[in-house]
Structures are given as C-alpha cells and as structure tokens.
Scaffold this active site. Structure first.
Site: not given
Ligand code: NAD
Length: 416
Positions: A104
């Site tokens: 990561k």
């Molecule tokens: P992203 O940046 O597209 O979206 C994140 C969302 O969470 C946004 O709506 C943001 O406003 C909100 N957010 C951020 N900080 C916050 C807080 N403190 N309180 C409330 N809301 C908050 O990110 P993503 O890619 O959707 O990732 C979201 C989660 O999923 C993360 O934990 C990431 O590690 C996990 N994840 C993502 C992927 C991927 O393919 N993108 C894969 C596996 C896991």
C-alpha cells in the site's frame, strides 16, 4: 484515544493464529511488514513557493507474488495506517488465491487544496521517489481514496519514461486507452454486489427487499449504491465527507450520483425532503444492510451496540475494530469482512495486470464472469468454515488467507 489501524491489523493476526495453532515465529513474522519507504516530496506550488509532503510505500508480504495495493492521498495518512492497509492487502490477495502479495502507499496531503497541475507534480515526484520498489514483478499500485485513473496514468508515464519503454503493467486502474481494463472502475462495487446477493440467498431473503445505508459515496459507495438502487433496493442514507443525507422513502441515487460526479458535495444538494445527518447517526440508522465504504475505524466499541442492521458489508478497508466485531457477533449481525467483501477491486486489477503482460484484452462479460466466479468461491469457502466452526465470517476468511501465506513461508523457508 485514536485507534491505530496497525494495532487492529496485528490483533486480527493474533486471533487467527490462535485459531489455526500457528507457531510463534510465523505469527511474529506475519505481524511485521517486509519493508517501508518514507519519502519527502518537494513540490513547487502554482504561486512559486515550495511545499514538502511526506509519502509512503509499504510491502507487507511478497511471499506469494509481487506486492499489490492502492495509493491514497489524504491529510490523515500515516505510516501505521499504510502498514495496516498493506497487511490487509496480503490477506485479500491470498483469500482470492491470487498470485500476489500485499502492499500500500499514501501521501499525507489534502488533494482538494491542490490544483490539477500541483496534483500532477506531486504524483510524478512521489513516483520518482518510490520507483525502485515498484514494477510489474515487484509491486503494482492501484487507485485508492482520492486517487483515480488519471493519477495512475501519471505514475505509469514516470515509470515508463525512466525505463525507456511503455510499461503498462506497473499500475492497475489506468485509463483504458493506455492499457487499463474494462470493468476495473466499478469492480469493487460489483464484487460487493455479488457477495451480498449470495449472502441474501444463504439467509433466505430477497436482495431487492433490503433497505440500505451507505457511508462514503465515492467509487465504492457510489457503485454499490447504483447497483442496489437499480435492483429495487431502498437506499435510506448515503454520506460523503461533508454530510450524511437520509430519506425514509429512499434516496434518488441516480440524481445524487450525477450531482457528486460534477465534483460537488452532498451538503449542498438541494432537496428539502432529505434530512442531513451526522456520521454517527448514519451508522446507527435502522436498516437491513449497512455498508461502510469510506475509511477505517468507523464501527468501534463506542457505537457497535447501537448498530441496527442484519448485515454489515465492509466496502472500506478496516471499518470495524476487533472489539466492535465481538459486539456485532454477539448481536447476531453478519459482518462480511473487507478482505472478502471489497476484494473485487484487487481481483479485476489482477485481470488488468494479466492483460497488460499478455497484451491481450478481455471483453467486459468475461471480466464480470471471472470476477463472480473467483469472489463467490472465496465467499462459499468462508461461509462454510464460519458455519462449521460457529465463528464470524471475518475469522473464517482470515483462517483461509493466513493459512495460505503461512504455508508459503514454510515452503520457501527463511533465507539464508
Ligand atoms: P473515494 O475517494 O472514491 O471515496 C471515498 C468516499 O468517502 C467519498 O465520498 C468521501 O467524501 C468519503 N469520505 C472520506 N473521508 C471520510 C470521512 N472521514 N467520513 C465520512 N466520509 C468520508 O474512495 P474509494 O475508492 O471509494 O474508497 C473507499 C474505501 O474503499 C476505502 O477504505 C478504500 O481503501 C476501500 N477500497 C477501495 C477500492 C477501490 O477499488 N477503489 C478497493 C477496495 C477497497
């Protein structure tokens, strides 16, 4: 006191090591990371001043294959968070039986405060700083919170320029025009959807009848919201970093997605029928399925007792602490752990990597079929073990994942 995600990650290893009867040396080794690189990233800002940001890239384990894991840009990123996220990636790759390890990266920055040009300079310099520990057969980054296909394109460009040839396999989640895969962007949400559908079948309930609450409305939260909305589920609440919004009759997800895709925040969404709620109110709203899809440590011992749902489907990495896990288990709430629920992203990243290496690209139909097959195999095995041993889905998933990595360590032995 702040919860340290790396403490959570190591505690989870101890729990499963006991369950598996793992020897002390292997357990201690699994609790450590293989390597971590901390870099300083000096950037000339648009106003001519220089700001220095801190960045990280961590390999937790490469024993089963090259490191794999996203890069996040966030003001809260720190080394322990990245170490925890790298550790969880090891288990995720292993649970799906992909020939990959766990890694990561992150940069401590609030990207909302940067111009596009500053973001590009930051990404390019960060890539140059970590260039020696990434590569198609070393460690393959991908998008995570606040990074996207464009950021991956810049990383691929810096790496390729350095090596003197185009090397698309250095990152996944790239734009399709430069070696990205169809289906990668929605893959994590798609995986969540396949798993939730399969769990509903096991629990004898219809997916379309479930009421849903989602924390985080980005890539993961937005995609699963759209898929469930299209299936007829009532989405009661969603949130982004600015606010949560709630409507007992269900939200119009299509309109909301259209709005946030313009770069706008939910707090400014004009609809008098939607009530604004806090993060804590959102997480404790009564629903059938709660999907934390934002960041770590959202369900803790402080609010676990008040969680009022049948299923927690972990879209985010590490949203539930081990203490909260125990409380949810005793309340009979099924928690589908992150390493299973959100593994669709790494699965299709793996497909992208294979396609890049072979220079042969698949159709969307094949991507989704293979994703469904791989994620459901892991789900079935996890579910079976959890029922047979009367343990949580998380402990069951960890048993499969940790045992595979432990076996690989044993077979390879310690060098020299
Ligand atoms: P992203 O940046 O597209 O979206 C994140 C969302 O969470 C946004 O709506 C943001 O406003 C909100 N957010 C951020 N900080 C916050 C807080 N403190 N309180 C409330 N809301 C908050 O990110 P993503 O890619 O959707 O990732 C979201 C989660 O999923 C993360 O934990 C990431 O590690 C996990 N994840 C993502 C992927 C991927 O393919 N993108 C894969 C596996 C896991």
């Amino acid at each position: 006191m702040e919860i340290n995600p790396y403490d959570v990650a190591t505690k989870q290893i101890e729990i499963v090591a006991k369950e598996l009867g793992l020897d002390r040396n292997t357990t201690e080794y699994l609790k450590r990371i293989e390597r971590a690189l901390i870099v300083s990233i000096p950037i000339t800002m648009d106003n001519g001043t220089v700001q220095i940001f801190e960045g990280y890239r961590v390999h937790h384990s490469t024993v089963r294959g090259p490191g794999k894991g996203g890069i996040r840009f966030s003001p809260d990123v720190n080394l322990d968070e990245v170490k925890a996220l790298a550790t969880w990636m090891t288990w995720k790759s292993s649970l799906l039986n992909l020939p990959l390890g766990g890694a990561k990266g992150g940069v401590r920055v609030d990207p909302r405060k940067l111009s596009m040009k500053e973001l590009e300079r930051l990404t390019r310099r960060y890539t140059a700083e970590i260039i020696n520990i990434i590569g198609p057969d070393i460690d393959i980054p991908a998008p995570d919170v606040n990074t996207n296909a464009q950021v991956m394109a810049w990383i691929m460009d810096v790496y390729s320029m350095q090596k003197g040839r185009s090397i698309p396999g250095v990152v996944t989640g790239k734009p399709i025009e430069i070696g990205g895969s169809v289906g990668r962007e929605p893959a994590t949400g798609m995986g969540l959807y396949f798993v939730l559908k399969a769990l509903c079948e096991k629990l004898d309930c219809k997916l379309k009848d479930q009421s849903i609450v989602i924390q985080g409305f980005g890539n993961v939260g937005g995609t699963i919201a759209e898929l469930l909305y299209k299936d007829g589920c009532k989405i009661l609440a969603v949130s982004d970093i600015s606010t949560g919004i709630y409507c007992k009759d269900g939200l119009d997800i299509e309109k909301l997605l259209e709005y946030v895709k313009k770069g706008k925040y939910l707090k400014d969404y004009p609809n008098d029928n939607y009530k604004h709620i806090s993060n804590d109110e959102l997480l404790t709203s009564k629903c059938d399925v709660l999907i934390p899809a934002a960041i770590e440590n959202q369900i803790t011992e402080k609010n676990a007792d008040k969680i009022d749902c049948k299923i927690v489907l972990e879209g985010a990495n590490g949203p539930t602490t081990p203490e909260a896990d125990n409380i949810l288990f005793s309340k009979g709430i099924k928690v589908v752990p992150d390493i299973l629920a959100n593994s669709g992203g790494v699965c299709v990243s793996y497909f992208e990597y294979i396609q890049d290496i072979h220079s042969y690209f698949w159709k969307l139909e094949r991507i989704n079929q293979e994703l469904e097959r791989i994620i459901l195999e892991a789900f079935e095995e996890t579910y079976r073990i959890s029922v047979e041993r009367n343990i949580s889905l998380r402990t069951a998933a960890y048993i499969i994942a940790v045992e595979r990595v432990a076996k690989a360590i044993k077979l390879r032995g310690f060098f020299p």
